[in-house]
Design a protein around this motif. Structure first.
Motif, PDB file in Angstrom:
ATOM      1  N   LEU A   1       0.829  -1.210   0.000  1.00 31.26           N
ATOM      2  CA  LEU A   1       0.000   0.000   0.000  1.00 31.26           C
ATOM      3  C   LEU A   1       0.862   1.258   0.000  1.00 31.26           C
ATOM      4  CD1 LEU A   1      -2.817  -1.037   2.500  1.00 31.26           C
ATOM      5  CD2 LEU A   1      -2.949  -0.929   0.011  1.00 31.26           C
ATOM      6  N   PHE A   2       1.916   1.272   0.821  1.00 27.89           N
ATOM      7  CA  PHE A   2       2.824   2.426   0.844  1.00 27.89           C
ATOM      8  C   PHE A   2       3.494   2.618  -0.519  1.00 27.89           C
ATOM      9  CE2 PHE A   2       3.047   1.827   5.582  1.00 27.89           C
ATOM     10  CZ  PHE A   2       2.448   3.034   5.898  1.00 27.89           C
ATOM     11  N   LYS A   3       3.893   1.518  -1.152  1.00 20.64           N
ATOM     12  CA  LYS A   3       4.520   1.596  -2.478  1.00 20.64           C
ATOM     13  C   LYS A   3       3.499   2.100  -3.495  1.00 20.64           C
ATOM     14  CE  LYS A   3       7.091  -1.052  -5.956  1.00 20.64           C
ATOM     15  NZ  LYS A   3       6.922  -0.007  -6.882  1.00 20.64           N
ATOM     16  N   GLY A   4       2.272   1.630  -3.412  1.00 23.63           N
ATOM     17  CA  GLY A   4       1.230   2.099  -4.318  1.00 23.63           C
ATOM     18  C   GLY A   4       0.986   3.591  -4.186  1.00 23.63           C
ATOM     19  N   ILE A   5       0.979   4.079  -2.950  1.00 22.95           N
ATOM     20  CA  ILE A   5       0.805   5.516  -2.717  1.00 22.95           C
ATOM     21  C   ILE A   5       1.964   6.288  -3.326  1.00 22.95           C
ATOM     22  CG2 ILE A   5       0.843   7.297  -0.911  1.00 22.95           C
ATOM     23  CD1 ILE A   5      -0.833   5.320   0.814  1.00 22.95           C
ATOM     24  N   SER A   6       3.170   5.817  -3.076  1.00 23.13           N
ATOM     25  CA  SER A   6       4.367   6.480  -3.593  1.00 23.13           C
ATOM     26  C   SER A   6       4.377   6.489  -5.126  1.00 23.13           C
ATOM     27  CB  SER A   6       5.611   5.776  -3.055  1.00 23.13           C
ATOM     28  OG  SER A   6       6.769   6.326  -3.605  1.00 23.13           O
ATOM     29  N   ASP A   7       4.060   5.346  -5.726  1.00 23.76           N
ATOM     30  CA  ASP A   7       4.045   5.258  -7.191  1.00 23.76           C
ATOM     31  C   ASP A   7       2.973   6.158  -7.797  1.00 23.76           C
ATOM     32  OD1 ASP A   7       6.071   3.389  -7.002  1.00 23.76           O
ATOM     33  OD2 ASP A   7       4.803   1.664  -7.465  1.00 23.76           O
ATOM     34  N   ALA A   8       1.802   6.194  -7.187  1.00 23.67           N
ATOM     35  CA  ALA A   8       0.717   7.031  -7.710  1.00 23.67           C
ATOM     36  C   ALA A   8       1.074   8.513  -7.596  1.00 23.67           C
ATOM     37  CB  ALA A   8      -0.581   6.737  -6.965  1.00 23.67           C
ATOM     38  N   GLU A   9       1.646   8.903  -6.459  1.00 27.23           N
ATOM     39  CA  GLU A   9       2.053  10.303  -6.299  1.00 27.23           C
ATOM     40  C   GLU A   9       3.122  10.688  -7.313  1.00 27.23           C
ATOM     41  OE1 GLU A   9       3.132  10.302  -2.151  1.00 27.23           O
ATOM     42  OE2 GLU A   9       1.148  11.007  -1.530  1.00 27.23           O
ATOM     43  N   ALA A  10       4.079   9.790  -7.560  1.00 24.55           N
ATOM     44  CA  ALA A  10       5.140  10.056  -8.530  1.00 24.55           C
ATOM     45  C   ALA A  10       4.563  10.182  -9.946  1.00 24.55           C
ATOM     46  CB  ALA A  10       6.191   8.948  -8.484  1.00 24.55           C
ATOM     47  N   ALA A  11       3.615   9.332 -10.286  1.00 26.27           N
ATOM     48  CA  ALA A  11       2.999   9.396 -11.615  1.00 26.27           C
ATOM     49  C   ALA A  11       2.221  10.698 -11.798  1.00 26.27           C
ATOM     50  CB  ALA A  11       2.087   8.195 -11.830  1.00 26.27           C
ATOM     51  N   ILE A  12       1.500  11.103 -10.768  1.00 24.87           N
ATOM     52  CA  ILE A  12       0.753  12.367 -10.848  1.00 24.87           C
ATOM     53  C   ILE A  12       1.723  13.527 -11.039  1.00 24.87           C
ATOM     54  CG2 ILE A  12      -0.657  13.994  -9.522  1.00 24.87           C
ATOM     55  CD1 ILE A  12      -2.073  11.501  -8.320  1.00 24.87           C
ATOM     56  N   GLU A  13       2.803  13.517 -10.273  1.00 24.85           N
ATOM     57  CA  GLU A  13       3.814  14.588 -10.389  1.00 24.85           C
ATOM     58  C   GLU A  13       4.422  14.600 -11.793  1.00 24.85           C
ATOM     59  OE1 GLU A  13       8.129  15.554  -8.428  1.00 24.85           O
ATOM     60  OE2 GLU A  13       6.569  14.764  -7.105  1.00 24.85           O
ATOM     61  N   HIS A  14       4.659  13.426 -12.345  1.00 24.95           N
ATOM     62  CA  HIS A  14       5.262  13.320 -13.677  1.00 24.95           C
ATOM     63  C   HIS A  14       4.308  13.800 -14.780  1.00 24.95           C
ATOM     64  CE1 HIS A  14       7.540  11.629 -17.052  1.00 24.95           C
ATOM     65  NE2 HIS A  14       6.385  11.115 -17.471  1.00 24.95           N
TER      66      HIS A  14
ATOM     67  N   PRO B   1       2.574  18.195 -15.478  1.00 27.54           N
ATOM     68  CA  PRO B   1       3.063  19.218 -16.421  1.00 27.54           C
ATOM     69  C   PRO B   1       2.679  18.941 -17.883  1.00 27.54           C
ATOM     70  CG  PRO B   1       4.838  18.464 -14.970  1.00 27.54           C
ATOM     71  CD  PRO B   1       3.660  17.571 -14.736  1.00 27.54           C
ATOM     72  N   LYS B   2       2.282  17.725 -18.198  1.00 27.94           N
ATOM     73  CA  LYS B   2       1.956  17.362 -19.575  1.00 27.94           C
ATOM     74  C   LYS B   2       0.484  17.566 -19.919  1.00 27.94           C
ATOM     75  CE  LYS B   2       5.687  14.123 -19.403  1.00 27.94           C
ATOM     76  NZ  LYS B   2       6.384  13.094 -20.076  1.00 27.94           N
ATOM     77  N   LEU B   3      -0.296  18.085 -18.953  1.00 30.56           N
ATOM     78  CA  LEU B   3      -1.728  18.259 -19.188  1.00 30.56           C
ATOM     79  C   LEU B   3      -2.036  19.175 -20.363  1.00 30.56           C
ATOM     80  CD1 LEU B   3      -3.115  18.465 -15.550  1.00 30.56           C
ATOM     81  CD2 LEU B   3      -3.683  16.748 -17.267  1.00 30.56           C
ATOM     82  N   ASP B   4      -1.221  20.185 -20.592  1.00 34.79           N
ATOM     83  CA  ASP B   4      -1.500  21.155 -21.645  1.00 34.79           C
ATOM     84  C   ASP B   4      -0.830  20.810 -22.966  1.00 34.79           C
ATOM     85  OD1 ASP B   4      -3.098  22.699 -19.977  1.00 34.79           O
ATOM     86  OD2 ASP B   4      -1.366  23.785 -19.197  1.00 34.79           O
ATOM     87  N   GLY B   5      -0.065  19.721 -23.017  1.00 32.72           N
ATOM     88  CA  GLY B   5       0.616  19.329 -24.245  1.00 32.72           C
ATOM     89  C   GLY B   5      -0.248  18.462 -25.121  1.00 32.72           C
ATOM     90  N   GLU B   6       0.391  17.920 -26.168  1.00 29.04           N
ATOM     91  CA  GLU B   6      -0.362  17.070 -27.106  1.00 29.04           C
ATOM     92  C   GLU B   6      -0.780  15.751 -26.476  1.00 29.04           C
ATOM     93  OE1 GLU B   6       2.670  14.599 -29.855  1.00 29.04           O
ATOM     94  OE2 GLU B   6       2.751  16.762 -30.176  1.00 29.04           O
ATOM     95  N   ASP B   7      -0.136  15.374 -25.381  1.00 28.31           N
ATOM     96  CA  ASP B   7      -0.516  14.157 -24.654  1.00 28.31           C
ATOM     97  C   ASP B   7      -1.427  14.470 -23.464  1.00 28.31           C
ATOM     98  OD1 ASP B   7       0.865  12.435 -26.318  1.00 28.31           O
ATOM     99  OD2 ASP B   7       2.712  12.558 -25.152  1.00 28.31           O
ATOM    100  N   GLY B   8      -2.098  15.613 -23.515  1.00 29.16           N
ATOM    101  CA  GLY B   8      -2.965  16.016 -22.419  1.00 29.16           C
ATOM    102  C   GLY B   8      -4.056  15.010 -22.120  1.00 29.16           C
TER     103      GLY B   8
ATOM    104  N   LEU C   1      -3.904  11.783 -22.501  1.00 33.44           N
ATOM    105  CA  LEU C   1      -3.295  10.653 -21.803  1.00 33.44           C
ATOM    106  C   LEU C   1      -2.948  11.040 -20.366  1.00 33.44           C
ATOM    107  CD1 LEU C   1      -2.161   7.793 -21.816  1.00 33.44           C
ATOM    108  CD2 LEU C   1      -0.027   8.717 -22.767  1.00 33.44           C
ATOM    109  N   ALA C   2      -2.433  12.248 -20.199  1.00 29.32           N
ATOM    110  CA  ALA C   2      -2.090  12.735 -18.864  1.00 29.32           C
ATOM    111  C   ALA C   2      -3.328  12.768 -17.972  1.00 29.32           C
ATOM    112  CB  ALA C   2      -1.456  14.120 -18.947  1.00 29.32           C
ATOM    113  N   ARG C   3      -4.449  13.270 -18.483  1.00 35.49           N
ATOM    114  CA  ARG C   3      -5.690  13.317 -17.698  1.00 35.49           C
ATOM    115  C   ARG C   3      -6.137  11.916 -17.299  1.00 35.49           C
ATOM    116  NH1 ARG C   3      -6.314  17.602 -20.954  1.00 35.49           N
ATOM    117  NH2 ARG C   3      -7.247  16.472 -22.688  1.00 35.49           N
ATOM    118  N   ARG C   4      -6.038  10.989 -18.229  1.00 33.37           N
ATOM    119  CA  ARG C   4      -6.464   9.613 -17.948  1.00 33.37           C
ATOM    120  C   ARG C   4      -5.586   8.966 -16.882  1.00 33.37           C
ATOM    121  NH1 ARG C   4      -7.532   4.936 -22.443  1.00 33.37           N
ATOM    122  NH2 ARG C   4      -8.199   3.367 -20.968  1.00 33.37           N
ATOM    123  N   ILE C   5      -4.290   9.143 -16.999  1.00 34.67           N
ATOM    124  CA  ILE C   5      -3.362   8.554 -16.024  1.00 34.67           C
ATOM    125  C   ILE C   5      -3.540   9.201 -14.661  1.00 34.67           C
ATOM    126  CG2 ILE C   5      -0.922   8.325 -15.412  1.00 34.67           C
ATOM    127  CD1 ILE C   5      -0.392   7.905 -18.454  1.00 34.67           C
ATOM    128  N   ILE C   6      -3.648  10.514 -14.629  1.00 34.13           N
ATOM    129  CA  ILE C   6      -3.821  11.236 -13.361  1.00 34.13           C
ATOM    130  C   ILE C   6      -5.116  10.802 -12.684  1.00 34.13           C
ATOM    131  CG2 ILE C   6      -4.281  13.514 -12.364  1.00 34.13           C
ATOM    132  CD1 ILE C   6      -2.206  14.604 -14.409  1.00 34.13           C
TER     133      ILE C   6
END
Length: 123
Positions: free
Chosen positions: A71-84, A87-94, A96-101
């Motif tokens: 669970l701790f690893k899942g929290i850490s991984d999810a937070e890292a993915a959101i952080e990553h 910044p891509k929300l406004d790009g051409e992959d927006g 995909l970014a919305r879906r992943i977030i």
């Protein structure tokens, strides 16, 4: 508990819509029984509600089976993915970014809720 209603040629009825709080209050055995009950109801007039309920029960069972470290690893991984991806929300992959977030935010909520549930049991 929320309910979905339906009406067909044979009459009308309602089907409960499970929520996290309903399942958090159940023991592991009650949750297994709940899953079995919902699986027997598949194919009815509100099949989409039944399928959602089955997925929710299965997710709770999966989270209960996870270790605290998982669970701790899942929290850490999810937070890292959101952080990553933020910044891509406004790009051409927006899209995909919305879906992943959105998926990671759901995971975060689930992992934290399960951690809180476990903390309440211990105290």
């Amino acid at each position: 508990m929320k309910q979905a209603s339906y009406e067909d040629a044979f009459g009308a009825g309602v089907c409960p819509i499970l929520e996290d709080s309903d399942l958090d209050a159940m023991t592991d055995e009650q949750m297994q029984e709940e899953l079995s009950n919902w699986q027997r109801q598949a194919g009815g007039p509100l099949e989409y509600v039944v399928e959602d309920n089955i997925r929710l029960v299965e997710r709770h069972i999966e989270l209960r089976a996870a270790s605290d470290d998982d669970l701790f690893k899942g929290i850490s991984d999810a937070e890292a993915a959101i952080e990553h991806w933020t910044p891509k929300l406004d790009g051409e992959d927006g899209w995909l970014a919305r879906r992943i977030i959105r998926s990671c935010e759901t995971d975060l909520k689930d992992f934290r809720r399960e951690m809180d549930r476990r903390a309440k049991i211990v105290s």
